[in-house]
Design a protein around this motif. Sequence first.
Motif, mmCIF file in Angstrom:
data_model
loop_
_atom_site.group_PDB
_atom_site.id
_atom_site.type_symbol
_atom_site.label_atom_id
_atom_site.label_comp_id
_atom_site.label_asym_id
_atom_site.label_seq_id
_atom_site.Cartn_x
_atom_site.Cartn_y
_atom_site.Cartn_z
ATOM 1 N N LEU B 333 0.980 -1.296 0.029
ATOM 2 C CA LEU B 333 0.038 0.112 -0.064
ATOM 3 C C LEU B 333 0.941 1.219 -0.128
ATOM 4 O O LEU B 333 0.242 2.333 -0.406
ATOM 5 C CB LEU B 333 -1.129 0.083 1.169
ATOM 6 C CG LEU B 333 -2.102 -1.029 1.374
ATOM 7 C CD1 LEU B 333 -2.788 -0.797 2.653
ATOM 8 C CD2 LEU B 333 -2.963 -0.989 -0.162
ATOM 9 N N ARG B 334 2.175 1.264 0.534
ATOM 10 C CA ARG B 334 2.820 2.629 0.578
ATOM 11 C C ARG B 334 3.029 3.205 -0.710
ATOM 12 O O ARG B 334 3.317 2.693 -1.629
ATOM 13 C CB ARG B 334 4.352 2.064 0.870
ATOM 14 C CG ARG B 334 5.173 3.265 1.475
ATOM 15 C CD ARG B 334 6.344 2.744 2.327
ATOM 16 N NE ARG B 334 6.004 1.965 3.638
ATOM 17 C CZ ARG B 334 6.283 0.907 3.905
ATOM 18 N NH1 ARG B 334 7.027 0.083 2.821
ATOM 19 N NH2 ARG B 334 5.960 0.418 5.103
ATOM 20 N N GLY B 335 2.406 4.612 -0.650
ATOM 21 C CA GLY B 335 2.396 5.238 -1.814
ATOM 22 C C GLY B 335 1.418 4.884 -2.746
ATOM 23 O O GLY B 335 1.138 5.488 -3.866
ATOM 24 N N ARG B 336 0.487 4.094 -2.602
ATOM 25 C CA ARG B 336 -0.775 3.671 -3.232
ATOM 26 C C ARG B 336 -1.973 3.912 -2.508
ATOM 27 O O ARG B 336 -2.115 4.286 -1.328
ATOM 28 C CB ARG B 336 -0.883 2.336 -3.876
ATOM 29 C CG ARG B 336 0.445 2.100 -4.524
ATOM 30 C CD ARG B 336 0.520 0.555 -5.177
ATOM 31 N NE ARG B 336 1.386 0.381 -5.983
ATOM 32 C CZ ARG B 336 2.698 -0.353 -5.449
ATOM 33 N NH1 ARG B 336 2.726 -0.926 -4.493
ATOM 34 N NH2 ARG B 336 3.460 -0.608 -6.724
ATOM 35 N N GLN B 337 -3.251 4.005 -3.157
ATOM 36 C CA GLN B 337 -4.644 4.188 -2.748
ATOM 37 C C GLN B 337 -5.556 2.775 -3.002
ATOM 38 O O GLN B 337 -5.323 2.140 -4.106
ATOM 39 C CB GLN B 337 -5.172 5.297 -3.490
ATOM 40 C CG GLN B 337 -4.719 6.763 -2.891
ATOM 41 C CD GLN B 337 -5.098 6.832 -1.354
ATOM 42 O OE1 GLN B 337 -6.218 6.688 -1.050
ATOM 43 N NE2 GLN B 337 -4.001 7.285 -0.589
ATOM 44 N N ALA B 339 -8.472 1.120 -4.446
ATOM 45 C CA ALA B 339 -9.296 1.586 -5.495
ATOM 46 C C ALA B 339 -10.631 2.160 -5.165
ATOM 47 O O ALA B 339 -11.301 1.743 -4.130
ATOM 48 C CB ALA B 339 -9.621 0.272 -6.482
ATOM 49 N N ALA B 340 -11.138 3.041 -6.037
ATOM 50 C CA ALA B 340 -12.343 3.726 -5.728
ATOM 51 C C ALA B 340 -13.379 2.677 -5.897
ATOM 52 O O ALA B 340 -13.751 1.659 -6.680
ATOM 53 C CB ALA B 340 -12.693 4.761 -6.720
ATOM 54 N N GLY B 341 -14.491 2.584 -4.884
ATOM 55 C CA GLY B 341 -15.631 1.624 -4.843
ATOM 56 C C GLY B 341 -15.254 0.325 -4.274
ATOM 57 O O GLY B 341 -15.992 -0.627 -3.955
ATOM 58 N N VAL B 342 -14.123 0.260 -3.713
ATOM 59 C CA VAL B 342 -13.533 -0.984 -2.694
ATOM 60 C C VAL B 342 -13.164 -0.703 -1.381
ATOM 61 O O VAL B 342 -12.748 0.520 -1.096
ATOM 62 C CB VAL B 342 -12.444 -1.657 -3.383
ATOM 63 C CG1 VAL B 342 -11.685 -2.943 -2.437
ATOM 64 C CG2 VAL B 342 -12.772 -2.261 -4.934
ATOM 65 N N ARG B 343 -13.651 -1.375 -0.553
ATOM 66 C CA ARG B 343 -13.224 -1.156 0.791
ATOM 67 C C ARG B 343 -12.350 -2.149 1.376
ATOM 68 O O ARG B 343 -12.444 -3.304 1.191
ATOM 69 C CB ARG B 343 -14.349 -1.060 1.827
ATOM 70 C CG ARG B 343 -15.522 -2.225 1.494
ATOM 71 C CD ARG B 343 -16.936 -2.114 2.252
ATOM 72 N NE ARG B 343 -17.386 -3.425 2.049
ATOM 73 C CZ ARG B 343 -18.337 -3.819 1.227
ATOM 74 N NH1 ARG B 343 -18.790 -3.067 0.315
ATOM 75 N NH2 ARG B 343 -18.778 -5.133 1.157
ATOM 76 N N LEU B 344 -11.466 -1.549 2.080
ATOM 77 C CA LEU B 344 -10.329 -2.460 2.503
ATOM 78 C C LEU B 344 -10.141 -2.431 4.184
ATOM 79 O O LEU B 344 -10.212 -1.361 4.667
ATOM 80 C CB LEU B 344 -8.871 -2.143 2.185
ATOM 81 C CG LEU B 344 -7.801 -2.795 3.002
ATOM 82 C CD1 LEU B 344 -7.481 -4.118 2.747
ATOM 83 C CD2 LEU B 344 -6.298 -2.251 2.596
ATOM 84 N N ALA B 426 -6.723 -4.826 -3.330
ATOM 85 C CA ALA B 426 -7.716 -3.793 -2.919
ATOM 86 C C ALA B 426 -7.182 -2.529 -3.620
ATOM 87 O O ALA B 426 -8.069 -1.730 -4.081
ATOM 88 C CB ALA B 426 -7.140 -3.465 -1.478
ATOM 89 N N VAL B 427 -5.882 -2.541 -4.220
ATOM 90 C CA VAL B 427 -5.396 -1.239 -4.792
ATOM 91 C C VAL B 427 -5.919 -1.398 -6.230
ATOM 92 O O VAL B 427 -6.389 -0.487 -6.756
ATOM 93 C CB VAL B 427 -3.847 -1.535 -4.738
ATOM 94 C CG1 VAL B 427 -3.317 -0.220 -5.785
ATOM 95 C CG2 VAL B 427 -3.309 -0.853 -3.475
#
Lengths: 172, 439
Positions: B333-337, B339-344, B426-427
């Motif tokens: 996840l470092r430096g990433r998000q 994805a829209a519409g997904v919950r982690l 997730a990303v």
Amino acid sequence: MSPVAPLAGRAWLFGDDIDTDVMAPGLYFKAPLEEMARHCLEAVDPAFAASVRPGDIIVAGRRFGVGSAREQAAMVLVQLGVGAVLAQSFGRIFYRNALNFGLPALFFPAAGEILAGQQLEVEPVAGLVRNLDTGREYRVNGIPAHLMDMVAAGGLVPFLRQRLSRPPAEQA
Amino acid sequence: MAEAGAGPGIAAGCGAGSAGRTLAQKIIARASGRSQVLPGEVVTCRADLVLLLDSGGPRRIWPRLRELGVGLHDAGRIVLVNDHFVPAVDAGSAAILRLTRDFAREFGIHRFFDMQGIGHVLLLERGLVQPGMFICGGDSHTSNAGAGAAYAMGLGAIEMTGVAVTGEIWVPVPETIRVDCSGRFARGVVAKDIMLQLCRELGMDNAFRAIEYGGTAVAAMPLAERAVLCNMAAELGAETGLVEADATTLAALQAAGQQPVDDALAWRSDVDARYLEVHALDVAALAPQVAAPHSPANSAPVTQFAGTAIDQAYIGSCMGAKLGDLHCVAEVLRGRQVAAGVRLLVAPASQRIWAAAAADGTLATLTAAGATLLPSGCGACAALGAGVLGEDEVCISSTNRNFRGRMGASSAQVYLGSPYTVAASAVAGRIADPREFLA
């Protein structure tokens, strides 16, 4: 009726890998047993819980009761009046749980020869399954000898009551 | 039923050597007071440690104790944990947690962990598992403790009632299957991937067998990764899973502030131990694995499922939310998000893990990427806490089983993967190969 007495009922067929989550869904964990029983196996056979009659017999493939240790999986079958479970193999904890509730669970390699709704007769001690519709008889392993007293007592709790009420000297 | 057993403690000893015995046989022999036991025998063992959880513990055992008019055989052997229904989400779960607390007080149970984490994780984290112990637990994943060179048996609550009252349990002496893992993992591949592959290759029909893991790859694993192997012995359908004692076992006990028993390193299989089967696995050749709905055995390399859209990614349970797992997630996840519409959703497996991940910056990395942190507990893995799935939702999860309805609605689709694979998915917003994120 003693749990080890011969019994007869209609066959309900299930395939492989019927897990304890579908017998006792986690969503009903906090509900009374009667309510959980109404949802027993609904994910694989929605008609089962409403239509099963006391004495009916479950005939299943491999790994019946695989998964979670939840004892409610065996309890709901007892609650619904299931007389015995015959399966090609069992999840290990479900197998122990079933016997602990006095529900005969027998390894039945020929499960595939039984058709839904056929009338079966089972002798849990002798290890005998009789298909009354076809006349075929199957020899199976009966309830293990070291568990016979426990199952005959009606399960682990009645068995413990017997054992604990005896004076210590007799508990060899 | 009653077989003369060893007294409290496990001082009776093991005895290394060349008598053809596996670790499982040695522990069962010691716990049943016999010089040796053979596969196929049924013996009565005394439990050194009894694990009771809120789910199948006091709420189910206490009414039976009352019915029988008896107390506990030995409260000192019990470890009691509130972990399934924590924190309470309604009056029903609050009542269960309260009943567990009342039980601890009533019976004077000192080793009571109330909302400190998941029981299986706590046993190892707190150094409560000694090599050679025979453990009974009221949960199928009790085998997790086998990572500490113990024989840990999962049982239903009714049988735990018997153990609580008598201190004893009947045990079928299992055959042992040895899984030898050699080589070094490729980047992005972990112990979870071994287990998803083994579920496919060994199947889930291993009752009356124990799985012993060894080899250079296991020797190199920290205790938490060994626990992954032992935990999912439950998915193999085995009596238990276990790893022989070595320097790592001892170091983990010492790190938890516990002194290892004197003969700790003797709890190993004989050099000429007789195994039912020996399987060799080169972990260097292993790809990340994913199990598709609705069985852990329904697995294949991640590439086979890549692209499957997801609604939820879940990091949690006794299997996949330990500190090392959270580090894997942060690495992706470092430096990433997300994805829209997904919950982690991330539920660290214990309070100490939570604290350590907060202290080393891991939690900040997770939340910066958009993860939602959840309380330590069994939670959504068993459809009991926050993160339960709705109809037709798709989830990839770091947990250990994906049976129909396990995490909520019976139409929900649960895929299993390693923490790396769950984080990468997730990303991406779809099932993804973590190796693409770790280059």
